[in-house]
Scaffold this motif. Structure first.
Motif, PDB file in Angstrom:
ATOM      1  N   CYS A   1     -22.114 -38.016  18.300  1.00 19.39           N
ATOM      2  CA  CYS A   1     -21.907 -37.267  17.064  1.00 19.39           C
ATOM      3  C   CYS A   1     -20.649 -36.407  17.049  1.00 19.39           C
ATOM      4  N   SER A   2     -20.508 -35.455  17.975  1.00 11.09           N
ATOM      5  CA  SER A   2     -19.346 -34.562  17.934  1.00 11.09           C
ATOM      6  C   SER A   2     -18.032 -35.336  17.972  1.00 11.09           C
ATOM      7  N   PRO A   3     -17.879 -36.335  18.871  1.00 15.82           N
ATOM      8  CA  PRO A   3     -16.625 -37.081  18.880  1.00 15.82           C
ATOM      9  C   PRO A   3     -16.343 -37.820  17.574  1.00 15.82           C
ATOM     10  N   THR A   4     -17.376 -38.433  16.979  1.00 15.34           N
ATOM     11  CA  THR A   4     -17.157 -39.130  15.714  1.00 15.34           C
ATOM     12  C   THR A   4     -16.714 -38.160  14.631  1.00 15.34           C
ATOM     13  N   ARG A   5     -17.333 -36.997  14.564  1.00 17.88           N
ATOM     14  CA  ARG A   5     -16.975 -36.020  13.544  1.00 17.88           C
ATOM     15  C   ARG A   5     -15.557 -35.496  13.755  1.00 17.88           C
ATOM     16  N   ALA A   6     -15.144 -35.373  15.022  1.00 16.51           N
ATOM     17  CA  ALA A   6     -13.771 -34.974  15.306  1.00 16.51           C
ATOM     18  C   ALA A   6     -12.792 -36.025  14.808  1.00 16.51           C
ATOM     19  N   CYS A   7     -13.104 -37.307  15.037  1.00 18.46           N
ATOM     20  CA  CYS A   7     -12.258 -38.389  14.525  1.00 18.46           C
ATOM     21  C   CYS A   7     -12.228 -38.389  13.002  1.00 18.46           C
ATOM     22  N   LEU A   8     -13.395 -38.226  12.402  1.00 14.39           N
ATOM     23  CA  LEU A   8     -13.511 -38.267  10.950  1.00 14.39           C
ATOM     24  C   LEU A   8     -12.667 -37.191  10.282  1.00 14.39           C
ATOM     25  N   LEU A   9     -12.756 -35.963  10.777  1.00 11.68           N
ATOM     26  CA  LEU A   9     -12.086 -34.843  10.116  1.00 11.68           C
ATOM     27  C   LEU A   9     -10.598 -34.779  10.416  1.00 11.68           C
ATOM     28  N   THR A  10     -10.166 -35.331  11.547  1.00  7.70           N
ATOM     29  CA  THR A  10      -8.759 -35.188  11.925  1.00  7.70           C
ATOM     30  C   THR A  10      -7.937 -36.459  11.767  1.00  7.70           C
ATOM     31  N   GLY A  11      -8.580 -37.631  11.799  1.00  8.05           N
ATOM     32  CA  GLY A  11      -7.839 -38.878  11.790  1.00  8.05           C
ATOM     33  C   GLY A  11      -7.237 -39.217  13.138  1.00  8.05           C
TER      34      GLY A  11
END
Length: 744
Positions: free
Chosen positions: A77-87
């Motif tokens: 979860c945390s890594p995916t959300r980091a990718c999602l919000l930052t690109g």
């Protein structure tokens, strides 16, 4: 943004010319943006991705948008959300793992580096209003407290407002809520019909409505992250009742039905095969009638949870329709990873047992059958249902096979999509979503944010696919890594390995799949095409070097948190002066498996001044120190497997007194406890079983969790006297001290 006009300044206003600073109303005509993030929802769980669960509101996005059948996440979860919000890729920004731990590497700080701005920061610079609602889990969890720091909280990462929870999951009936930079209290309880999914939807609507009242033309970005379907699987009774008996056919048949529906709707190729059952999953026909009853009830809770969340999301869509904003709103819906097996194979009614490696099975869960899905259940379903959730893919969340990284995505933008209700098969990844939004809005990622130079965006826009269903995928390569599991996708091919912790990273076997022809990873070509496999493995190492993946690390940080000098949880002495806010588990005194003393200083005028003094946990596990019937009571709940109650052998004095619980460790996860009143022993007993992971709920002083640590109690009142001070003293005999951890 344009520079503010400059006034002409004379000696007096008579020879001066006024120039007014423009009011930042935002770029007129730009689309609103909503990211909807579901949690641990498998590839096949939405109705429009193959299931029979009623998710009609999520499905309406597909009707007025596009389903992406080849979307990928990081498998956590945390890594995916980091990718999602930052690109950007998650290792590059410091989120290789969860926000719960700093792993000691630049790639694993448990927070997003400020060199990687979020979409909220980017859009706010362009005049957007920005709101975060629901799960955050992108700040170090020990910082989710009233004292901060707050630079990694939503308001520190570009959002104007925030309402939600900071950790990986929370109770849906009694959530640990925060608003902006402070803690918040749920507006009601389950007895009044409260459920977190409704609360989040209502708050999202309130934020949008407040904006429209003042800035009707200003576009907004809403980051809406539900708890569904992360544990605990909790749903209103009526939502569960809608699925009573709906899964009696079992998870094997459920996989077959979902795959047939996926083929019929064009989501997967006609020749897609189901892979064999994952390791640890029994055939449904092997379960006894009693086991099936428990398993069905757990799936009914999950389905009711997702169904109810969909209905709450309908409130958001209704608001957009009612205010005429839906057509020009880009809505991207994803799940952050595949379905979860955060439990033993038979599932659980109390995930805290899994965190403590306490064996769990259907026989244990059967004792709480009627509680499943309710406030006194903190459960996750059996692996068989997780396998069905991920149909037709292998394995689960945390693995880099398809079941972990291939997830549902829907993109809806009625005003900007000529072709709607279709499927797109281009390869996409969580890093690609923000670049797509930036392209649609005609924006570039800024080179600096608040003076901090920004790293390049790693993802690629897939806006080209909106009206080009047969266009070639423009992205060529994407690596994956989690817990040492690794894979790489390159031009339609995938190499993947499942890592066993503690084994050699260099010698483990890799598999090879041609995903363009083998959607479900069922035909391993590694033996037939060793040169191709070698090429992809070498490409993985090149990508890993490019994006800061090394060193590979399979350390057990989920059950054994790494030592970090200076972190609050590693002190040996604490003093608390109530009233104070709750303290997150990651910052609470680490009393587990070590000798310790808890001393509470109180003042009381009457014997009926009683209530909760200290509470760390709830009915699912933890400890509590209370005054009840004018006696001191210490309760230890070992994740529901054993409850020890120690009651003082005499009543308490009036006035000022020191009340103490003292624990002497006598062996691994066991010891002897005693109560002291003003320094004199007032009772003792043995504690044959204690926990390594005490609680997923925060530490409280002067009040109890609404579902008390003592499961025999329905409610513990707040302390009625004066709670002056609480002191903790920890011994040096603990199994979690720095010298026993992997800190090299």
């Amino acid at each position: 943004m344009t520079q503010d006009p400059q006034p002409l300044i004379g000696r007096t206003h008579h020879e001066s010319k006024r120039a007014y600073a423009p009011i930042p109303t935002g770029p007129a005509g730009q689309p609103n943006v909503i990211y909807v993030v579901l949690d641990d929802v498998g590839y096949a769980d939405l109705g429009c991705f193959g299931s029979s669960i009623d998710t009609r509101n999520f499905g309406s996005l597909a009707d007025r948008g596009l389903r992406y059948s080849n979307f990928h996440t990081t498998t956590l979860c945390s890594p995916t959300r980091a990718c999602l919000l930052t690109g950007r890729n998650h290792h590059s920004v410091g989120m290789r793992y969860l926000a719960n731990a700093d792993m000691g590497w630049p790639s694993g700080r448990g927070a997003i580096d400020h060199k990687a701005g979020t979409l909220a920061e980017m859009l706010r610079m362009q005049g957007y209003a920005t709101y975060a609602v629901g799960k955050w889990h992108l700040a170090p969890t020990e910082q989710a407290n009233a004292a901060g720091p707050f630079d990694q909280w939503p308001l520190g990462r570009g959002f104007d407002r925030f309402y939600g929870f900071m950790n990986g999951g929370t109770d849906q009936y009694y959530p640990e809520l925060f608003e902006d930079n402070h803690s918040a209290t749920p507006p009601a309880g389950p007895e009044e019909g409260y459920h977190l999914s409704d609360d989040l939807a209502d708050k999202a609507v309130r934020f949008m409505s407040d904006k429209m009242a003042i800035w009707p033309d200003k576009p907004f970005f809403l980051y809406l992250c539900y708890g569904a379907g992360h544990f605990p699987h909790q749903a209103p009774k009526e939502a569960m009742e809608r699925y009573r008996g709906a899964f009696a056919h079992g998870w094997d048949e459920e996989r077959t039905r979902r795959l047939a529906k996926q083929k019929a709707t064009g989501l997967v190729p006609e020749g897609t095969d189901l892979p064999p059952a994952n390791p640890g999953v029994r055939a449904w026909e092997e379960l006894s009638a009693e086991e099936r009853e428990v398993a069905e009830r757990m799936q009914e809770a999950y389905a009711g949870f997702l169904d109810h969340t969909d209905k709450s999301f309908g409130r958001v869509l209704d608001f957009l329709d009612r205010t005429g904003q839906r057509d020009n709103t880009i809505i991207v819906l994803i799940s952050d990873n595949g379905a979860s097996i955060d439990c033993d194979p038979d599932g659980t009614t109390n995930v805290l047992r899994w965190f403590n490696k306490i064996p769990d099975d259907y026989a244990v869960s059967a004792q709480q059958l009627e509680d499943i899905g309710g406030p006194r259940s903190f459960g996750n379903y059996p692996w068989g249902w997780a396998q069905a959730s991920n149909t037709p893919l292998k394995l689960y969340k945390s693995f880099t096979h398809g079941g972990g990284v291939r997830d549902p995505m829907i993109v809806s933008w009625p005003a900007g999509m000529e072709q709607q209700g279709e499927v797109r098969s281009q390869f996409t990844h969580a890093t690609d979503i923000t670049p797509t939004v930036l392209e649609i809005c005609g924006m570039q990622a800024p080179e600096t944010i608040k003076g901090v130079p920004q790293m390049p965006v790693h993802g690629e826009s897939f806006a080209y696919s909106f009206d080009a269903p047969d266009a070639e995928t423009r992205k060529t390569t994407q690596y994956f890594e989690m817990y040492g599991h690794r894979s790489i996708w390159h031009q339609g091919w995938k190499a993947v390995t499942r890592h066993e912790a503690g084994t050699d990273f260099e010698t483990e076997a890799w598999e090879l799949y041609h995903l363009d022809e083998d959607f479900s990873e069922t035909r391993d070509l590694s033996a037939e095409m060793p040169a191709k496999l070698t090429e992809l493995k070498e490409r993985w190492w090149a990508e890993a070097g490019r994006y800061g993946v090394m060193p590979l690390d399979d350390s057990d940080v989920l059950f054994r948190p790494p030592y970090r000098p200076g972190a609050p949880r590693w002190r040996t002495a604490y003093s608390f002066y109530p009233p104070i806010s709750t303290i997150p588990p990651e910052a609470a005194p680490m009393t587990q498996d070590c000798s310790h003393r808890i001393t509470v200083t109180v003042e009381r005028d009457r014997p009926d001044m009683e209530g909760a003094l200290v509470c760390f946990g709830n009915c699912h596990g933890g400890y509590a120190l209370d005054i009840c019937d004018n006696r001191l009571v210490y309760v230890y709940n070992a994740a529901g497997t054993q409850v020890v109650r120690l009651v003082s052998d005499r009543e308490l004095p009036m006035g000022r007194s020191e009340l103490c619980f003292e624990f002497e460790k006598t062996g691994t996860l066991e010891g002897r406890g005693r109560l002291l009143i003003d320094g004199e022993e007032a009772g003792a007993c043995l504690f044959p079983k204690t926990l390594l992971r005490l609680s997923l709920s925060p530490l409280r002083f002067g009040s109890s969790h609404p579902e008390p640590v003592d499961p025999a109690q329905r409610k513990r009142p707040d302390f009625q006297g004066r709670l002056l001070q609480v002191d903790y003293a920890l011994g040096d005999d603990g199994g979690l001290k720095p010298d026993t951890l992997d800190v090299d």
